[in-house]
Design an enzyme around this catalytic site. Structure first.
Site, PDB file in Angstrom:
ATOM      1  N   GLU A 134       0.835  -1.210   0.000  1.00 50.88           N
ATOM      2  CA  GLU A 134       0.000   0.000   0.000  1.00 50.88           C
ATOM      3  C   GLU A 134       0.865   1.253   0.000  1.00 50.88           C
ATOM      4  OE1 GLU A 134      -3.121   0.102  -0.497  1.00 50.88           O
ATOM      5  OE2 GLU A 134      -3.789  -1.927  -0.048  1.00 50.88           O
ATOM      6  N   ASP A 274      -4.421  -9.666  -8.410  1.00 52.18           N
ATOM      7  CA  ASP A 274      -4.708  -8.740  -9.528  1.00 52.18           C
ATOM      8  C   ASP A 274      -3.517  -7.964 -10.095  1.00 52.18           C
ATOM      9  OD1 ASP A 274      -4.627  -7.412  -7.084  1.00 52.18           O
ATOM     10  OD2 ASP A 274      -6.404  -6.199  -7.394  1.00 52.18           O
ATOM     11  N   GLU A 367     -18.538  -5.645  -3.243  1.00 52.76           N
ATOM     12  CA  GLU A 367     -17.177  -6.191  -3.153  1.00 52.76           C
ATOM     13  C   GLU A 367     -17.118  -7.641  -3.661  1.00 52.76           C
ATOM     14  OE1 GLU A 367     -14.702  -4.438  -2.661  1.00 52.76           O
ATOM     15  OE2 GLU A 367     -13.055  -5.682  -1.972  1.00 52.76           O
ATOM     16  N   GLU A 388     -12.107   0.549 -10.231  1.00 45.81           N
ATOM     17  CA  GLU A 388     -11.775  -0.393 -11.307  1.00 45.81           C
ATOM     18  C   GLU A 388     -12.726  -0.348 -12.501  1.00 45.81           C
ATOM     19  OE1 GLU A 388     -11.544  -1.058  -8.102  1.00 45.81           O
ATOM     20  OE2 GLU A 388      -9.403  -1.502  -7.852  1.00 45.81           O
TER      21      GLU A 388
HETATM   22  C1  DMJ Z   1      -6.174   0.498  -5.343  1.00 49.87           C
HETATM   23  O1  DMJ Z   1      -5.498   0.859  -4.193  1.00 49.87           O
HETATM   24  C2  DMJ Z   1      -5.251  -0.183  -6.300  1.00 49.87           C
HETATM   25  O2  DMJ Z   1      -5.854  -0.159  -7.540  1.00 49.87           O
HETATM   26  C3  DMJ Z   1      -4.931  -1.588  -5.899  1.00 49.87           C
HETATM   27  O3  DMJ Z   1      -4.164  -2.283  -6.854  1.00 49.87           O
HETATM   28  C4  DMJ Z   1      -6.172  -2.399  -5.631  1.00 49.87           C
HETATM   29  N1  DMJ Z   1      -7.332  -1.589  -5.673  1.00 49.87           N
HETATM   30  C5  DMJ Z   1      -7.332  -0.376  -4.960  1.00 49.87           C
HETATM   31  C6  DMJ Z   1      -8.618   0.374  -5.168  1.00 49.87           C
HETATM   32  O4  DMJ Z   1      -9.707  -0.445  -5.324  1.00 49.87           O
END
Ligand code: DMJ
Length: 574
Positions: A134, A274, A367, A388
């Site tokens: 993060e 992802d 979600e 997204e």
């Molecule tokens: C973001 O912090 C980034 O896109 C991360 O890869 C996963 N998704 C969150 C937001 O949904």
């Protein structure tokens, strides 16, 4: 329009046709709509930003219902505020995350003000345990992207002098990340104390995306500072992760960084994995290393083989390839955007439509949605203002210019304003069935959600340069000096996304084996292209003894099987 060939009439017809092309009412209407929507999104951004600056800055994120703040950077490490130094005022994460959006909105005053404040006040010498992933995507990525924008003379974002202050902050932060990589496997710990390094008894569990999507930020940091340690640490981790894949080219979701063993075998394109896929392709685009391409190609093909069910993606066991969970997770909605970069527009379009249907059904994207029961996951009913779907919509509109995607964007904007806008900002949705709100405005709402919506209606920023966007939506320019493969003829207009022409939007980087941007612009329709998922049958006459000899169907990406009379085909019903 039909024009009978009488000379006078022909002249008239030509005039009318000309007028039609010069002032095409439908394209005029489109432009007006885009302008209106762009302004609506601008308002949304500033509503979120101004409230953050008034009620939360310099803390990390805004609590829009109570007009207060949360220091989420440290709370991401599950530390309660009382465990932090008493003089800790946060790391202004939302400001860092907003800089690249301010640049895109053309707000040079606020951009420069933000940089000055950060250079004078931001410190990472804090006794706080943060999540490496993060902190990397939000803070390191935000700083690097803003630094690159600040030194780009074409944007003219800085009036005064800029002395690489953001880069120095980024370098300091990057150095604080390095102890996390000191493990027997080279895979980083998920958590790091910014002042003291890895804490005693730190958990050794991490996720695939957590340790496999650091390369864009850390690679860029190495290129900018000349210190190779950041890129090599991230690359070593990525390679180690790739070595741990199953024979099906699948990776699990969680693992142990000390033993290098998988903990969760279920694999997917969603939460926990992802951005691993995303960074393989984007690292190839940014750095041009063949290695990234090879890893991405195999991983992508495996995702199509084992997860894809029509437009949907379920989870599968990494060892057997058998489906595990039939669920849509809202993070998966980034996938069609990635597929646009691959060149798989048709597949991207069909999945995007399904995600949008779920959005329409609930008003926002829950979600988790259980595909087999067509219901929302009982405990994961929230929508934390995630970007997204907007992100994929932006990519698909760039690739197709189909105005339908603008309508999708408009729906998203309407829903956000209707359900999540409050006087103190934008609030997350706790339960999409009741639209009950939660007191949190995540920084990615400014870094990504508003940014992608704005870019959908005004792409002038991406037209100037070739950018890739990090997983947190921070643009990084594709530079020849960083790239192993960009040819001399490299030019700097935007060609990262396909813009027009039927064949261009179908071109697949997977088959062309070059940076997608070059492929999409090469204007050589004679070049051989094939579907991204196509695996040919072993025998040219399609005869077989077992399923193993059959490949993957080029159009549907479904596995072909061997029939009773020994021919490969799509024999299994969907
Ligand atoms: C973001 O912090 C980034 O896109 C991360 O890869 C996963 N998704 C969150 C937001 O949904």
């Amino acid at each position: 329009m039909s024009c009978p060939l009488h000379p006078k009439r022909l002249f008239l017809c030509l005039l009318i046709s000309l007028a039609f092309f010069v002032v095409d009412p439908s394209s005029q209407h489109l432009e007006i709509k885009k302008k209106q929507m762009r302004e609506k999104v601008r308002e949304m951004f500033y509503h979120a930003y101004d409230n953050y600056m008034t009620y939360a800055f310099p803390h990390d994120e805004l609590k829009p219902l109570t007009k207060s703040f949360t220091d989420s950077l440290s709370e991401l490490g599950n530390l309660k505020l009382e465990h932090l130094p008493t003089d800790y005022n946060g790391s202004a994460v939302t400001l860092v995350e907003s800089l690249s959006s301010l640049a895109i909105l053309g707000n040079s005053t606020e951009f420069e003000k933000g940089i000055l404040w950060l250079s004078e006040n931001l410190t990472f010498d804090i006794d706080a345990r943060v999540n490496l992933f993060e902190c990397n995507i939000r803070v390191l990525g935000g700083l690097i992207s803003a630094h690159l924008l600040a030194i780009d003379p074409t944007n003219r974002l800085i009036q005064g002098s800029y002395n690489n202050q953001l880069l120095r902050l980024a370098e300091d932060l990057g150095k604080r990340f390095l102890p996390a990589f000191e493990t027997p496997t080279g895979l980083p710990y998920a958590w790091i104390n910014l002042k003291n390094g890895v804490m005693d008894n730190e958990t050794t569990e991490t996720s695939t995306s957590g340790c496999g999507s650091l390369i864009l930020e850390m690679g860029s940091l190495s290129r900018l500072t000349g210190d190779p340690r950041f890129e090599s640490a991230a690359l070593r981790a990525l390679r180690q992760l790739w070595r741990m894949r199953s024979s099906l080219d699948l990776l699990g979701t969680t693992l142990d960084v000390v033993t290098g063993e998988w903990i969760e075998y279920s694999s997917s394109i969603g939460a926990g994995v992802d951005s691993f896929y995303e960074y393989l392709l984007k690292a190839y685009i940014l750095f041009g290393k063949e290695d990234y391409w090879r890893m991405f190609r195999s991983a992508y093909l495996a995702s199509q083989k084992y997860f894809r069910h029509g437009p949907w993606y379920h989870e599968a066991n990494m060892w057997s390839g058998k489906p595990t969970y039939w669920q849509l997770t809202s993070l998966q909605a980034f996938w069609p955007g990635l597929q646009v970069l691959v060149g798989d527009i048709a597949a991207a379009n069909s999945s995007h439509r399904e995600f949008f249907h779920v959005w329409e059904k609930f008003g926002v994207l829950p979600e988790r949605y259980l595909l087999d029961h067509q219901i929302i996951h009982p405990t994961m009913k929230y929508y934390p203002l995630r970007p997204e779907l907007a992100e994929s919509t932006f990519y698909l509109y760039q690739a197709t210019k189909d105005p339908w995607y603008l309508d999708v964007g408009e729906t998203i904007v309407k829903s956000l304003n209707l359900y999540t806008k409050v006087p103190g900002g934008f609030a997350s949705v706790r339960d999409v069935t009741t639209m009950q709100l939660e007191d949190h405005q995540h920084s990615f709402f400014l870094a990504e959600t508003c940014k992608y919506l704005y870019l959908l209606f005004d792409d002038s920023f991406v037209a100037k340069r070739n950018y890739i966007f990090t997983t947190e939506g921070h643009p990084i320019q594709v530079l020849r000096s960083w790239h192993e493969k960009l040819p001399e003829t490299y030019f700097s207009g935007n060609w990262t996304l396909s813009k027009s022409g039927a064949w261009e939007s179908r071109a697949s980087a997977l088959s062309l084996q070059v940076c997608p941007s070059i492929a999409l612009n090469s204007r050589r329709p004679e070049q051989h292209r094939e579907s991204a998922c196509h695996v040919p049958d072993e025998q040219i006459n399609h005869k077989c003894w077992s399923n193993k000899e059959c490949g993957v169907d080029a159009t549907t990406c479904r596995l072909r099987t061997c029939s009773g009379v020994g021919y490969c085909g799509l024999w299994n019903p969907l």
